[in-house]
Design a protein around this motif. Structure first.
Motif, PDB file in Angstrom:
ATOM      1  N   ASP A  89       0.860  -1.178   0.000  1.00  0.00           N
ATOM      2  CA  ASP A  89       0.000   0.000   0.000  1.00  0.00           C
ATOM      3  C   ASP A  89       0.898   1.230   0.000  1.00  0.00           C
ATOM      4  O   ASP A  89       1.709   1.403   0.901  1.00  0.00           O
ATOM      5  CB  ASP A  89      -0.891  -0.016   1.241  1.00  0.00           C
ATOM      6  CG  ASP A  89      -2.058   0.941   1.170  1.00  0.00           C
ATOM      7  OD1 ASP A  89      -1.872   2.058   0.629  1.00  0.00           O
ATOM      8  OD2 ASP A  89      -3.139   0.599   1.663  1.00  0.00           O
ATOM      9  N   VAL A  90       0.745   2.075  -1.025  1.00  0.00           N
ATOM     10  CA  VAL A  90       1.628   3.243  -1.158  1.00  0.00           C
ATOM     11  C   VAL A  90       0.951   4.544  -0.723  1.00  0.00           C
ATOM     12  O   VAL A  90       1.462   5.632  -0.966  1.00  0.00           O
ATOM     13  CB  VAL A  90       2.179   3.388  -2.602  1.00  0.00           C
ATOM     14  CG1 VAL A  90       3.062   2.206  -2.947  1.00  0.00           C
ATOM     15  CG2 VAL A  90       1.071   3.556  -3.628  1.00  0.00           C
ATOM     16  N   ARG A  91      -0.196   4.431  -0.035  1.00  0.00           N
ATOM     17  CA  ARG A  91      -0.882   5.631   0.449  1.00  0.00           C
ATOM     18  C   ARG A  91      -0.158   6.215   1.657  1.00  0.00           C
ATOM     19  O   ARG A  91       0.753   5.606   2.216  1.00  0.00           O
ATOM     20  CB  ARG A  91      -2.330   5.294   0.834  1.00  0.00           C
ATOM     21  CG  ARG A  91      -3.169   4.825  -0.351  1.00  0.00           C
ATOM     22  CD  ARG A  91      -4.566   4.439   0.071  1.00  0.00           C
ATOM     23  NE  ARG A  91      -4.516   3.311   1.001  1.00  0.00           N
ATOM     24  CZ  ARG A  91      -5.507   2.987   1.835  1.00  0.00           C
ATOM     25  NH1 ARG A  91      -6.607   3.702   1.878  1.00  0.00           N
ATOM     26  NH2 ARG A  91      -5.389   1.941   2.632  1.00  0.00           N
TER      27      ARG A  91
ATOM     28  N   GLU B  14      -4.261   4.133   7.983  1.00  0.00           N
ATOM     29  CA  GLU B  14      -4.875   3.965   9.304  1.00  0.00           C
ATOM     30  C   GLU B  14      -6.396   4.002   9.234  1.00  0.00           C
ATOM     31  O   GLU B  14      -7.077   3.385  10.046  1.00  0.00           O
ATOM     32  CB  GLU B  14      -4.361   5.039  10.269  1.00  0.00           C
ATOM     33  CG  GLU B  14      -2.930   4.801  10.696  1.00  0.00           C
ATOM     34  CD  GLU B  14      -2.365   5.909  11.569  1.00  0.00           C
ATOM     35  OE1 GLU B  14      -3.010   6.974  11.718  1.00  0.00           O
ATOM     36  OE2 GLU B  14      -1.260   5.701  12.110  1.00  0.00           O
ATOM     37  N   ALA B  15      -6.946   4.692   8.235  1.00  0.00           N
ATOM     38  CA  ALA B  15      -8.402   4.780   8.076  1.00  0.00           C
ATOM     39  C   ALA B  15      -8.998   3.478   7.543  1.00  0.00           C
ATOM     40  O   ALA B  15     -10.203   3.264   7.650  1.00  0.00           O
ATOM     41  CB  ALA B  15      -8.761   5.938   7.149  1.00  0.00           C
ATOM     42  N   GLY B  16      -8.164   2.605   7.000  1.00  0.00           N
ATOM     43  CA  GLY B  16      -8.634   1.311   6.515  1.00  0.00           C
ATOM     44  C   GLY B  16      -7.732   0.758   5.444  1.00  0.00           C
ATOM     45  O   GLY B  16      -7.410   1.446   4.478  1.00  0.00           O
ATOM     46  N   HIS B  17      -7.300  -0.483   5.646  1.00  0.00           N
ATOM     47  CA  HIS B  17      -6.410  -1.132   4.682  1.00  0.00           C
ATOM     48  C   HIS B  17      -6.695  -2.618   4.613  1.00  0.00           C
ATOM     49  O   HIS B  17      -7.342  -3.177   5.487  1.00  0.00           O
ATOM     50  CB  HIS B  17      -4.938  -0.877   5.046  1.00  0.00           C
ATOM     51  CG  HIS B  17      -4.551  -1.416   6.385  1.00  0.00           C
ATOM     52  ND1 HIS B  17      -4.752  -0.709   7.544  1.00  0.00           N
ATOM     53  CD2 HIS B  17      -4.006  -2.598   6.750  1.00  0.00           C
ATOM     54  CE1 HIS B  17      -4.338  -1.446   8.572  1.00  0.00           C
ATOM     55  NE2 HIS B  17      -3.881  -2.588   8.101  1.00  0.00           N
ATOM     56  N   ILE B  18      -6.195  -3.245   3.563  1.00  0.00           N
ATOM     57  CA  ILE B  18      -6.341  -4.684   3.384  1.00  0.00           C
ATOM     58  C   ILE B  18      -5.466  -5.374   4.431  1.00  0.00           C
ATOM     59  O   ILE B  18      -4.297  -5.025   4.584  1.00  0.00           O
ATOM     60  CB  ILE B  18      -5.911  -5.096   1.955  1.00  0.00           C
ATOM     61  CG1 ILE B  18      -6.785  -4.364   0.916  1.00  0.00           C
ATOM     62  CG2 ILE B  18      -6.000  -6.608   1.779  1.00  0.00           C
ATOM     63  CD1 ILE B  18      -6.269  -4.475  -0.507  1.00  0.00           C
ATOM     64  N   PRO B  19      -6.018  -6.345   5.183  1.00  0.00           N
ATOM     65  CA  PRO B  19      -5.228  -7.029   6.215  1.00  0.00           C
ATOM     66  C   PRO B  19      -3.946  -7.648   5.644  1.00  0.00           C
ATOM     67  O   PRO B  19      -3.951  -8.215   4.556  1.00  0.00           O
ATOM     68  CB  PRO B  19      -6.176  -8.115   6.720  1.00  0.00           C
ATOM     69  CG  PRO B  19      -7.544  -7.600   6.407  1.00  0.00           C
ATOM     70  CD  PRO B  19      -7.401  -6.835   5.124  1.00  0.00           C
TER      71      PRO B  19
ATOM     72  N   MET C 110       0.557  -3.594  -6.164  1.00  0.00           N
ATOM     73  CA  MET C 110       0.589  -2.246  -5.607  1.00  0.00           C
ATOM     74  C   MET C 110      -0.828  -1.714  -5.425  1.00  0.00           C
ATOM     75  O   MET C 110      -1.671  -1.871  -6.301  1.00  0.00           O
ATOM     76  CB  MET C 110       1.371  -1.308  -6.540  1.00  0.00           C
ATOM     77  CG  MET C 110       2.749  -1.826  -6.934  1.00  0.00           C
ATOM     78  SD  MET C 110       3.797  -2.276  -5.553  1.00  0.00           S
ATOM     79  CE  MET C 110       4.156  -0.664  -4.892  1.00  0.00           C
ATOM     80  N   VAL C 111      -1.057  -1.054  -4.273  1.00  0.00           N
ATOM     81  CA  VAL C 111      -2.392  -0.562  -3.919  1.00  0.00           C
ATOM     82  C   VAL C 111      -2.302   0.895  -3.478  1.00  0.00           C
ATOM     83  O   VAL C 111      -1.368   1.280  -2.768  1.00  0.00           O
ATOM     84  CB  VAL C 111      -2.979  -1.403  -2.756  1.00  0.00           C
ATOM     85  CG1 VAL C 111      -4.345  -0.891  -2.326  1.00  0.00           C
ATOM     86  CG2 VAL C 111      -3.047  -2.879  -3.129  1.00  0.00           C
ATOM     87  N   CYS C 112      -3.290   1.702  -3.878  1.00  0.00           N
ATOM     88  CA  CYS C 112      -3.434   3.065  -3.354  1.00  0.00           C
ATOM     89  C   CYS C 112      -4.929   3.376  -3.265  1.00  0.00           C
ATOM     90  O   CYS C 112      -5.745   2.461  -3.215  1.00  0.00           O
ATOM     91  CB  CYS C 112      -2.677   4.093  -4.205  1.00  0.00           C
ATOM     92  SG  CYS C 112      -3.413   4.409  -5.814  1.00  0.00           S
ATOM     93  N   ARG C 113      -5.296   4.638  -3.255  1.00  0.00           N
ATOM     94  CA  ARG C 113      -6.705   5.006  -3.121  1.00  0.00           C
ATOM     95  C   ARG C 113      -7.505   4.682  -4.383  1.00  0.00           C
ATOM     96  O   ARG C 113      -8.561   4.078  -4.314  1.00  0.00           O
ATOM     97  CB  ARG C 113      -6.827   6.494  -2.773  1.00  0.00           C
ATOM     98  CG  ARG C 113      -8.257   6.957  -2.597  1.00  0.00           C
ATOM     99  CD  ARG C 113      -8.308   8.428  -2.161  1.00  0.00           C
ATOM    100  NE  ARG C 113      -9.684   8.896  -2.192  1.00  0.00           N
ATOM    101  CZ  ARG C 113     -10.268   9.441  -3.255  1.00  0.00           C
ATOM    102  NH1 ARG C 113      -9.598   9.582  -4.381  1.00  0.00           N
ATOM    103  NH2 ARG C 113     -11.517   9.850  -3.199  1.00  0.00           N
TER     104      ARG C 113
ATOM    105  N   GLY D 254      -8.245   0.694  -9.759  1.00  0.00           N
ATOM    106  CA  GLY D 254      -9.393   1.117  -8.949  1.00  0.00           C
ATOM    107  C   GLY D 254      -9.048   1.360  -7.499  1.00  0.00           C
ATOM    108  O   GLY D 254      -9.778   2.045  -6.792  1.00  0.00           O
ATOM    109  N   GLY D 255      -7.928   0.793  -7.040  1.00  0.00           N
ATOM    110  CA  GLY D 255      -7.459   1.008  -5.672  1.00  0.00           C
ATOM    111  C   GLY D 255      -8.481   0.659  -4.600  1.00  0.00           C
ATOM    112  O   GLY D 255      -9.387  -0.139  -4.811  1.00  0.00           O
TER     113      GLY D 255
END
Length: 98
Positions: free
Chosen positions: A23-25, A31-36, A61-64, A88-89
């Motif tokens: 996750d590159v956010r 902290e507001a929500g991410h993939i476990p 790779m994941v972002c918003r 789609g993030g």
């Protein structure tokens, strides 16, 4: 650039596949929500932390929304890594979040 949908990632995780997600956010977004189980490396630090990654391991790779993760995917590909962008993030993510 290789891409995978959020739904495909979710289905693969639900089948028990061991995926390596990055996750590159920014910190507050994660902290507001991410993939476990995701590895968090903010996009701005990726260049400095890519030594923590293995060129033998495929990463997703994941972002918003898919933009920052797309830039991260292009950068890591140029450095010889096997990376795929989750299009789609997190906006497209319907699976579990922590």
């Amino acid at each position: 650039m290789k891409a995978v949908t959020a739904k495909e990632v979710q289905e693969r995780l639900e089948k028990g596949e061991n995926l390596h997600l990055i996750d590159v956010r920014e910190v507050d977004e994660v902290e507001a929500g991410h993939i476990p189980g995701i590895l968090h490396i903010p996009l701005g630090l990726l260049e400095f932390r890519m030594n923590e990654l293995s060129k033998e391991t495929p990463y997703i790779m994941v972002c918003r929304s898919g933009g920052r993760s797309g830039r991260a995917t292009e950068f890591l590909q140029s450095q010889g890594f096997d990376v795929t962008n989750m299009s789609g993030g997190m906006l497209a993510w319907e699976g579990e979040v922590e």
